[in-house]
Write a protein that holds these residues in place. Structure first.
Motif, mmCIF file in Angstrom:
data_model
loop_
_atom_site.group_PDB
_atom_site.id
_atom_site.type_symbol
_atom_site.label_atom_id
_atom_site.label_comp_id
_atom_site.label_asym_id
_atom_site.label_seq_id
_atom_site.Cartn_x
_atom_site.Cartn_y
_atom_site.Cartn_z
ATOM 1 N N PHE A 75 1.316 -1.330 -0.088
ATOM 2 C CA PHE A 75 -0.137 0.009 0.301
ATOM 3 C C PHE A 75 0.698 1.475 0.286
ATOM 4 O O PHE A 75 0.541 1.798 -0.634
ATOM 5 C CB PHE A 75 -1.212 -0.164 0.871
ATOM 6 N N LEU A 76 1.275 1.897 0.659
ATOM 7 C CA LEU A 76 2.977 2.243 0.806
ATOM 8 C C LEU A 76 3.427 2.814 -0.641
ATOM 9 O O LEU A 76 3.605 3.443 -0.752
ATOM 10 C CB LEU A 76 3.821 2.637 1.804
ATOM 11 N N ILE A 77 4.231 1.380 -1.646
ATOM 12 C CA ILE A 77 4.736 1.488 -2.565
ATOM 13 C C ILE A 77 3.487 2.220 -3.382
ATOM 14 O O ILE A 77 3.735 3.059 -4.281
ATOM 15 C CB ILE A 77 5.114 0.126 -2.642
ATOM 16 N N ASN A 78 2.392 2.137 -3.734
ATOM 17 C CA ASN A 78 1.018 2.655 -4.462
ATOM 18 C C ASN A 78 0.915 4.166 -3.648
ATOM 19 O O ASN A 78 0.543 4.294 -4.786
ATOM 20 C CB ASN A 78 0.285 1.393 -3.891
ATOM 21 N N LEU A 79 1.319 3.648 -2.453
ATOM 22 C CA LEU A 79 0.442 5.476 -2.048
ATOM 23 C C LEU A 79 0.984 6.467 -3.073
ATOM 24 O O LEU A 79 1.139 7.114 -3.419
ATOM 25 C CB LEU A 79 -0.003 5.994 -0.702
ATOM 26 N N THR A 80 3.005 5.980 -2.735
ATOM 27 C CA THR A 80 3.805 7.178 -3.323
ATOM 28 C C THR A 80 3.831 6.938 -4.354
ATOM 29 O O THR A 80 4.349 8.077 -5.544
ATOM 30 C CB THR A 80 5.306 6.421 -2.902
ATOM 31 N N SER A 81 3.916 5.256 -5.468
ATOM 32 C CA SER A 81 4.151 5.695 -6.882
ATOM 33 C C SER A 81 2.498 6.286 -6.986
ATOM 34 O O SER A 81 2.829 6.749 -8.085
ATOM 35 C CB SER A 81 4.588 4.206 -7.058
ATOM 36 N N GLY A 82 1.389 5.553 -6.599
ATOM 37 C CA GLY A 82 0.370 6.481 -7.560
ATOM 38 C C GLY A 82 0.079 7.990 -7.596
ATOM 39 O O GLY A 82 -0.468 8.409 -8.062
ATOM 40 N N ILE A 83 0.995 8.577 -6.074
ATOM 41 C CA ILE A 83 0.461 10.258 -5.623
ATOM 42 C C ILE A 83 1.285 10.606 -7.036
ATOM 43 O O ILE A 83 1.297 11.924 -7.403
ATOM 44 C CB ILE A 83 0.838 10.424 -4.354
ATOM 45 N N LEU A 84 2.724 10.074 -7.594
ATOM 46 C CA LEU A 84 3.986 10.763 -8.158
ATOM 47 C C LEU A 84 3.578 10.712 -9.673
ATOM 48 O O LEU A 84 3.013 11.180 -10.905
ATOM 49 C CB LEU A 84 5.399 9.891 -8.474
ATOM 50 N N LEU A 85 2.955 9.794 -9.689
ATOM 51 C CA LEU A 85 1.820 9.344 -10.742
ATOM 52 C C LEU A 85 0.800 10.333 -11.636
ATOM 53 O O LEU A 85 0.806 11.627 -12.855
ATOM 54 C CB LEU A 85 1.682 7.364 -11.616
ATOM 55 N N PHE A 86 0.350 10.450 -10.363
ATOM 56 C CA PHE A 86 -0.878 11.182 -11.425
ATOM 57 C C PHE A 86 -0.182 12.817 -10.866
ATOM 58 O O PHE A 86 -0.775 13.538 -11.777
ATOM 59 C CB PHE A 86 -1.657 11.476 -9.197
ATOM 60 N N LEU A 87 0.526 13.135 -9.644
ATOM 61 C CA LEU A 87 0.980 14.468 -10.065
ATOM 62 C C LEU A 87 1.929 14.867 -11.347
ATOM 63 O O LEU A 87 1.405 16.365 -12.269
ATOM 64 C CB LEU A 87 2.311 14.794 -8.984
ATOM 65 N N SER A 88 2.451 13.936 -12.431
ATOM 66 C CA SER A 88 3.160 14.083 -14.078
ATOM 67 C C SER A 88 1.877 14.855 -14.542
ATOM 68 O O SER A 88 2.132 15.685 -15.298
ATOM 69 C CB SER A 88 3.591 13.045 -14.212
ATOM 70 N N ASP A 89 0.587 14.636 -14.194
ATOM 71 C CA ASP A 89 0.129 14.883 -15.556
ATOM 72 C C ASP A 89 -1.519 15.271 -14.422
ATOM 73 O O ASP A 89 -2.617 15.160 -15.266
ATOM 74 C CB ASP A 89 -0.916 13.812 -16.111
ATOM 75 N N ALA A 90 -1.485 16.142 -13.120
ATOM 76 C CA ALA A 90 -2.824 16.067 -12.509
ATOM 77 C C ALA A 90 -4.012 16.822 -12.685
ATOM 78 O O ALA A 90 -4.737 16.500 -12.753
ATOM 79 C CB ALA A 90 -2.520 16.889 -11.208
ATOM 80 N N VAL A 91 -3.980 17.371 -13.786
ATOM 81 C CA VAL A 91 -4.886 18.048 -14.470
ATOM 82 C C VAL A 91 -5.848 16.923 -14.875
ATOM 83 O O VAL A 91 -7.400 16.814 -15.136
ATOM 84 C CB VAL A 91 -4.602 19.161 -15.520
ATOM 85 N N THR A 92 -4.883 15.523 -15.817
ATOM 86 C CA THR A 92 -5.959 15.025 -16.603
ATOM 87 C C THR A 92 -6.451 14.091 -15.448
ATOM 88 O O THR A 92 -7.724 13.437 -15.471
ATOM 89 C CB THR A 92 -5.322 13.953 -17.865
ATOM 90 N N PHE A 93 -5.761 13.634 -15.078
ATOM 91 C CA PHE A 93 -6.025 12.367 -13.905
ATOM 92 C C PHE A 93 -6.887 12.701 -13.262
ATOM 93 O O PHE A 93 -8.674 11.887 -12.653
ATOM 94 C CB PHE A 93 -5.310 11.989 -12.865
ATOM 95 N N GLY A 94 -6.626 14.103 -12.390
ATOM 96 C CA GLY A 94 -8.061 14.610 -11.520
ATOM 97 C C GLY A 94 -9.557 15.330 -12.267
ATOM 98 O O GLY A 94 -10.406 15.139 -11.253
ATOM 99 N N GLN A 95 -9.389 14.924 -13.387
ATOM 100 C CA GLN A 95 -10.739 14.791 -14.078
ATOM 101 C C GLN A 95 -10.875 13.887 -14.893
ATOM 102 O O GLN A 95 -11.922 13.594 -15.845
ATOM 103 C CB GLN A 95 -10.912 16.313 -14.887
ATOM 104 N N ASN A 96 -9.992 12.827 -14.385
ATOM 105 C CA ASN A 96 -10.922 10.970 -14.991
ATOM 106 C C ASN A 96 -11.120 10.416 -14.126
ATOM 107 O O ASN A 96 -11.574 10.266 -12.713
ATOM 108 C CB ASN A 96 -9.504 10.641 -14.967
ATOM 109 N N LEU A 97 -12.904 10.274 -14.545
ATOM 110 C CA LEU A 97 -14.004 9.453 -14.151
ATOM 111 C C LEU A 97 -13.472 8.098 -12.935
ATOM 112 O O LEU A 97 -13.982 7.900 -12.014
ATOM 113 C CB LEU A 97 -15.247 9.192 -14.594
ATOM 114 N N ALA A 98 -12.786 7.512 -13.866
ATOM 115 C CA ALA A 98 -12.244 6.101 -12.980
ATOM 116 C C ALA A 98 -11.366 6.140 -12.295
ATOM 117 O O ALA A 98 -10.735 6.110 -11.318
ATOM 118 C CB ALA A 98 -11.995 5.478 -14.660
ATOM 119 N N PHE A 99 -10.608 7.829 -12.015
ATOM 120 C CA PHE A 99 -9.617 8.060 -11.456
ATOM 121 C C PHE A 99 -10.473 8.574 -9.876
ATOM 122 O O PHE A 99 -10.337 7.961 -9.126
ATOM 123 C CB PHE A 99 -8.397 9.142 -11.476
ATOM 124 N N GLN A 100 -11.385 9.212 -9.875
ATOM 125 C CA GLN A 100 -12.187 9.712 -9.461
ATOM 126 C C GLN A 100 -13.213 8.043 -8.609
ATOM 127 O O GLN A 100 -13.332 8.118 -6.998
ATOM 128 C CB GLN A 100 -12.970 10.935 -9.561
#
Ligand code: HEM
Length: 162
Positions: A75-100
């Motif tokens: 979970f810690l690995i996915n929290l860290t890697s996930g946040i970094l993946l998210f930040l790299s394209d936050a505008v797209t992922f933040g508005q992505n229904l599946a991500f929400q």
């Protein structure tokens, strides 16, 4: 500051810029995201099956002590890697229904872990060997398996979601 402005500010962070422009950071983070997924889902599936009453000859207490630390690491690995993946394209992922949907399911997981720690963990020794766990524990086990399968499905659907 509206939601999109916040997402733009996150995507403008130096670490986000680095993950976005580096030729190897994103694929390495995605690879770690798969390692974490394997530890979390693999561990939870085996533990929840036992909590559901399968393989009652196995000690529930030993399984918890052996498996749950690896689940937390995953979970810690996915929290860290996930946040970094998210930040790299936050505008797209933040508005992505599946991500929400996935983020909402992860929040529900947090609540169910809190409930597990309070309502189930203290009783594991009572259900340790050859004992049929109560319906409430079986329901939590089933709910947990379905929740992780939903999180993984939503994660996979991010690439296909509008
Ligand atoms: C243990 C919890 C998690 C699991 C099981 C999980 C699972 C997944 C899965 C299966 C994918 C699809 C990968 C692919 O398409 O190749 C994915 C993608 C993604 N996850 Fe997670 N994830 C978790 C936690 C997080 C967290 C906490 C975040 C961010 C806050 C996050 C952000 C992302 C992002 C941004 C993607 C898209 C990557 C892409 O399509 O390139 N994940 N996740």
């Amino acid at each position: 500051m509206d939601g999109v402005a916040v997402l733009k500010a996150l995507a403008a962070l130096p670490i986000a810029e680095f993950v976005r422009t580096s030729p190897w950071a994103y694929p390495i983070l995605e690879t770690f995201h798969m390692f974490g997924l394997g530890l979390v889902f693999g561990g939870m599936f085996v533990f929840d099956l036992r909590l559901f009453g399968v393989h009652r000859e196995l000690s529930l207490v030993s399984l918890a002590h052996h498996i749950l630390p690896w689940v937390w690491l995953g979970f810690l690995i996915n929290l860290t890697s996930g946040i970094l993946l998210f930040l790299s394209d936050a505008v797209t992922f933040g508005q992505n229904l599946a991500f929400q949907i996935k983020s909402t399911l992860l929040a529900i997981t947090g609540l169910s872990v809190f409930w597990f720690q309070r309502q189930v963990f203290p009783h594991l020794a009572e259900w340790d060997r050859q004992t049929n766990p109560p319906k409430s524990a079986k329901r939590l086990a089933l709910f947990s398996i379905m929740l992780w399968m939903a999180i993984i499905t939503a994660g996979r659907m991010i690439a296909y979601s509008p």
